[in-house]
Design an enzyme around this catalytic site. Structure first.
Site, PDB file in Angstrom:
ATOM      1  N   ARG A   1       1.050  11.027  11.214  1.00  0.00           N
ATOM      2  CA  ARG A   1       0.674  10.615  12.588  1.00  0.00           C
ATOM      3  C   ARG A   1      -0.629  10.203  12.382  1.00  0.00           C
ATOM      4  O   ARG A   1      -1.419  10.712  11.408  1.00  0.00           O
ATOM      5  CB  ARG A   1       0.869  11.660  13.469  1.00  0.00           C
ATOM      6  CG  ARG A   1       2.386  12.266  13.652  1.00  0.00           C
ATOM      7  CD  ARG A   1       2.213  13.505  14.655  1.00  0.00           C
ATOM      8  NE  ARG A   1       3.402  14.151  14.957  1.00  0.00           N
ATOM      9  CZ  ARG A   1       3.998  15.065  14.133  1.00  0.00           C
ATOM     10  NH1 ARG A   1       3.141  15.892  13.276  1.00  0.00           N
ATOM     11  NH2 ARG A   1       5.316  15.679  14.400  1.00  0.00           N
TER      12      ARG A   1
ATOM     13  N   LYS B   1       0.657  18.865  14.817  1.00  0.00           N
ATOM     14  CA  LYS B   1       0.805  19.352  16.163  1.00  0.00           C
ATOM     15  C   LYS B   1       0.685  20.829  16.131  1.00  0.00           C
ATOM     16  O   LYS B   1       1.167  21.761  15.501  1.00  0.00           O
ATOM     17  CB  LYS B   1       2.197  18.792  16.893  1.00  0.00           C
ATOM     18  CG  LYS B   1       2.022  17.395  17.071  1.00  0.00           C
ATOM     19  CD  LYS B   1       3.390  16.945  17.845  1.00  0.00           C
ATOM     20  CE  LYS B   1       3.486  15.526  18.258  1.00  0.00           C
ATOM     21  NZ  LYS B   1       4.646  15.104  19.073  1.00  0.00           N
TER      22      LYS B   1
ATOM     23  N   HIS C   1       2.182   4.372  14.142  1.00  0.00           N
ATOM     24  CA  HIS C   1       3.414   5.199  14.310  1.00  0.00           C
ATOM     25  C   HIS C   1       4.582   4.353  13.630  1.00  0.00           C
ATOM     26  O   HIS C   1       5.499   4.820  13.226  1.00  0.00           O
ATOM     27  CB  HIS C   1       3.609   5.586  15.669  1.00  0.00           C
ATOM     28  CG  HIS C   1       4.436   6.953  15.707  1.00  0.00           C
ATOM     29  ND1 HIS C   1       3.745   8.206  15.496  1.00  0.00           N
ATOM     30  CD2 HIS C   1       5.569   7.249  16.219  1.00  0.00           C
ATOM     31  CE1 HIS C   1       4.582   9.123  15.730  1.00  0.00           C
ATOM     32  NE2 HIS C   1       5.553   8.675  15.991  1.00  0.00           N
TER      33      HIS C   1
ATOM     34  N   ARG D   1       4.692   5.291  10.420  1.00  0.00           N
ATOM     35  CA  ARG D   1       5.437   6.431  10.101  1.00  0.00           C
ATOM     36  C   ARG D   1       7.230   6.428  10.383  1.00  0.00           C
ATOM     37  O   ARG D   1       7.704   7.035   9.319  1.00  0.00           O
ATOM     38  CB  ARG D   1       4.818   7.568  11.140  1.00  0.00           C
ATOM     39  CG  ARG D   1       5.695   8.777  11.459  1.00  0.00           C
ATOM     40  CD  ARG D   1       4.946   9.828  12.061  1.00  0.00           C
ATOM     41  NE  ARG D   1       5.431  10.818  12.641  1.00  0.00           N
ATOM     42  CZ  ARG D   1       5.653  12.115  12.237  1.00  0.00           C
ATOM     43  NH1 ARG D   1       4.961  12.244  10.955  1.00  0.00           N
ATOM     44  NH2 ARG D   1       6.443  13.042  12.717  1.00  0.00           N
TER      45      ARG D   1
ATOM     46  N   HIS E   1       8.527  17.746  11.797  1.00  0.00           N
ATOM     47  CA  HIS E   1       9.495  17.752  12.793  1.00  0.00           C
ATOM     48  C   HIS E   1       9.766  19.258  12.905  1.00  0.00           C
ATOM     49  O   HIS E   1      10.259  19.902  11.948  1.00  0.00           O
ATOM     50  CB  HIS E   1      10.660  16.851  12.822  1.00  0.00           C
ATOM     51  CG  HIS E   1      10.360  15.540  13.288  1.00  0.00           C
ATOM     52  ND1 HIS E   1      11.172  14.636  12.650  1.00  0.00           N
ATOM     53  CD2 HIS E   1       9.457  14.959  13.692  1.00  0.00           C
ATOM     54  CE1 HIS E   1      10.610  13.365  13.291  1.00  0.00           C
ATOM     55  NE2 HIS E   1       9.523  13.754  13.836  1.00  0.00           N
TER      56      HIS E   1
ATOM     57  N   TYR F   1      16.349   8.423  12.937  1.00  0.00           N
ATOM     58  CA  TYR F   1      16.275   7.657  11.943  1.00  0.00           C
ATOM     59  C   TYR F   1      17.571   7.346  11.106  1.00  0.00           C
ATOM     60  O   TYR F   1      17.917   6.209  10.499  1.00  0.00           O
ATOM     61  CB  TYR F   1      15.309   8.064  10.777  1.00  0.00           C
ATOM     62  CG  TYR F   1      13.808   8.315  11.519  1.00  0.00           C
ATOM     63  CD1 TYR F   1      12.961   7.123  11.796  1.00  0.00           C
ATOM     64  CD2 TYR F   1      13.318   9.327  11.961  1.00  0.00           C
ATOM     65  CE1 TYR F   1      11.869   7.245  12.366  1.00  0.00           C
ATOM     66  CE2 TYR F   1      12.038   9.721  12.448  1.00  0.00           C
ATOM     67  CZ  TYR F   1      11.411   8.439  12.831  1.00  0.00           C
ATOM     68  OH  TYR F   1      10.186   8.660  13.233  1.00  0.00           O
TER      69      TYR F   1
END
Length: 292
Positions: free
Chosen positions: A145, A169, A238, A241, A264, A273
Site C-alpha cells: 500500500r 494496517k 494502489h 498493488r 489481507h 483478484y
C-alpha cells in the site's frame, strides 16, 4: 393514487422535484409493466412476484443494480403511503430485497506495460528518476500500500535475507521476500540518495530536503510514470498493488500465499483478484480461439 403520493412527497415531505420525478418515473414504469402482464391487475392486487418480475425486466433492459434499487425504494415508499391511508390492504414490497451492487473489478497494469515502463523507458541517473523507478518496482514487486511504502525505514530492508519488514494496517507487521531486481534497484537508489540528499530521517524514501516522502509525492510519481504506458483512468499506487496480486495469481501463486503477501485479514478480500484474472482469461479466449 400515484398523483396523491407525489403530492405527499412534495408538500408533506418537502422532497426535491428531482426526487419526485425519479419516483414518478419508477411508479409509472411499474404500472405499465403490471398492466401488460395480466388483465385486471391493479395496485391493490399486485404481489411480490409481480414486483420481482418488474425488477428482472429492468435488469434485462440494461439498468444497473443502483437504478433497480431506486425503483424498489419508490415502490416501498408508495405502498407504505397507500397502506397507511387504506388505499391498499397489503404491502407486497416490504419483504423484497434489491440486487446487490457489483463491486468494480480492480484495475491493473498489464505485464507488458510494466515491462515497457521498467525496461524500455529511458531513466536518468538524477535522484528524482532513480527514486521514481525504485518506488514503482517496490510497489509492483512487493504489493505494498502507499502508506506502507512511505513508512519503510532503512532498517526494514534486509539485503542478506532478501526481505522487507512492512508495517500495515493497525500496525500489523509482515515480512515480504524480494528478488534480485528489487535488491539491485534498492541498492542503486540508496547509493544515489546518500550522495545527493542530506538525510534528515530514518525513512527509506526521502524528498529532496531529506525528510520522509509524502503521500502526494508518491501518488504524483506513480501517476506521471504510469501515464507513459497505460490508458487506465486510474493510475494510482494502489493500481500497482492490484497489478502485483493479479500477476502473482496469473503465474499460479496460491490464493493463501497472495493473501499473506498483501496483508489481507480475510481470504474473501483477496478473492476479488481471481475475478480479475478470470476476466483476463475470457479476453484471451475471445482473442485467441479460432472459432470464437
Amino acid at each position: 393514487m400515484i398523483d396523491q403520493f407525489l403530492d405527499y412527497l412534495r408538500y408533506e415531505r418537502n422532497r426535491s422535484e428531482l426526487t419526485v420525478k425519479r419516483y414518478e418515473d419508477s411508479l409509472t414504469d411499474f404500472q405499465k409493466y403490471f398492466e401488460e402482464q395480466e388483465e385486471g391487475l391493479s395496485w391493490t392486487s399486485v404481489d411480490a412476484d409481480v414486483i420481482r418480475g418488474w425488477m428482472e425486466s429492468l435488469m434485462e433492459r440494461g439498468n444497473t443494480a443502483s437504478t433497480v434499487n431506486t425503483g424498489l425504494s419508490a415502490l416501498r415508499s408508495f405502498f407504505r403511503f397507500a397502506l397507511a391511508r387504506k388505499m391498499v390492504n397489503k404491502d407486497p414490497a416490504h419483504m423484497i430485497t434489491g440486487p446487490k451492487k457489483r463491486k468494480p473489478l480492480p484495475q491493473f497494469v498489464k505485464e507488458e506495460e510494466i515491462n515497457e515502463l521498467l525496461d524500455k523507458t529511458e531513466w536518468s541517473d538524477e535522484y528524482k528518476d532513480v527514486r521514481a523507478r525504485t518506488i514503482i518496482i517496490t510497489l509492483y514487486e512487493a504489493g505494498l500500500r502507499r502508506s506502507e511504502l512511505i513508512g519503510l525505514n532503512d532498517s526494514d530492508v534486509d539485503f542478506e535475507a532478501m526481505q522487507l519488514k512492512v508495517t500495515g494496517k493497525r500496525n500489523k507487521q509482515r515480512i515480504i521476500p524480494f528478488g534480485k531486481e528489487l535488491a539491485e534497484q534498492l541498492r542503486q537508489y540508496i547509493d544515489c540518495r546518500d550522495k545527493k540528499v542530506a538525510k534528515q530521517s530514518e525513512a527509506l524514501f526521502l524528498n529532496k530536503k531529506g525528510s520522509r516522502i509524502s503521500e502526494s509525492e508518491v501518488y504524483k510519481t506513480v501517476k506521471e510514470n504510469l501515464s507513459k504506458v497505460t490508458t487506465l483512468k486510474k493510475r494510482s499506487p494502489h493500481v500497482l498493488r492490484h497489478s502485483f496480486a493479479t500477476a502473482m495469481l496469473n503465474h499460479e501463486a496460491g490464493l493463501e500465499s497472495v493473501k499473506k503477501l498483501l496483508g489481507h485479514e480475510s481470504l474473501e478480500t483477496t478473492q476479488i483478484y481471481t475475478h480479475t484474472t478470470f476476466e483476463q482469461l475470457k479476453r484471451v479466449y475471445k482473442e485467441a480461439h479460432p472459432r470464437d
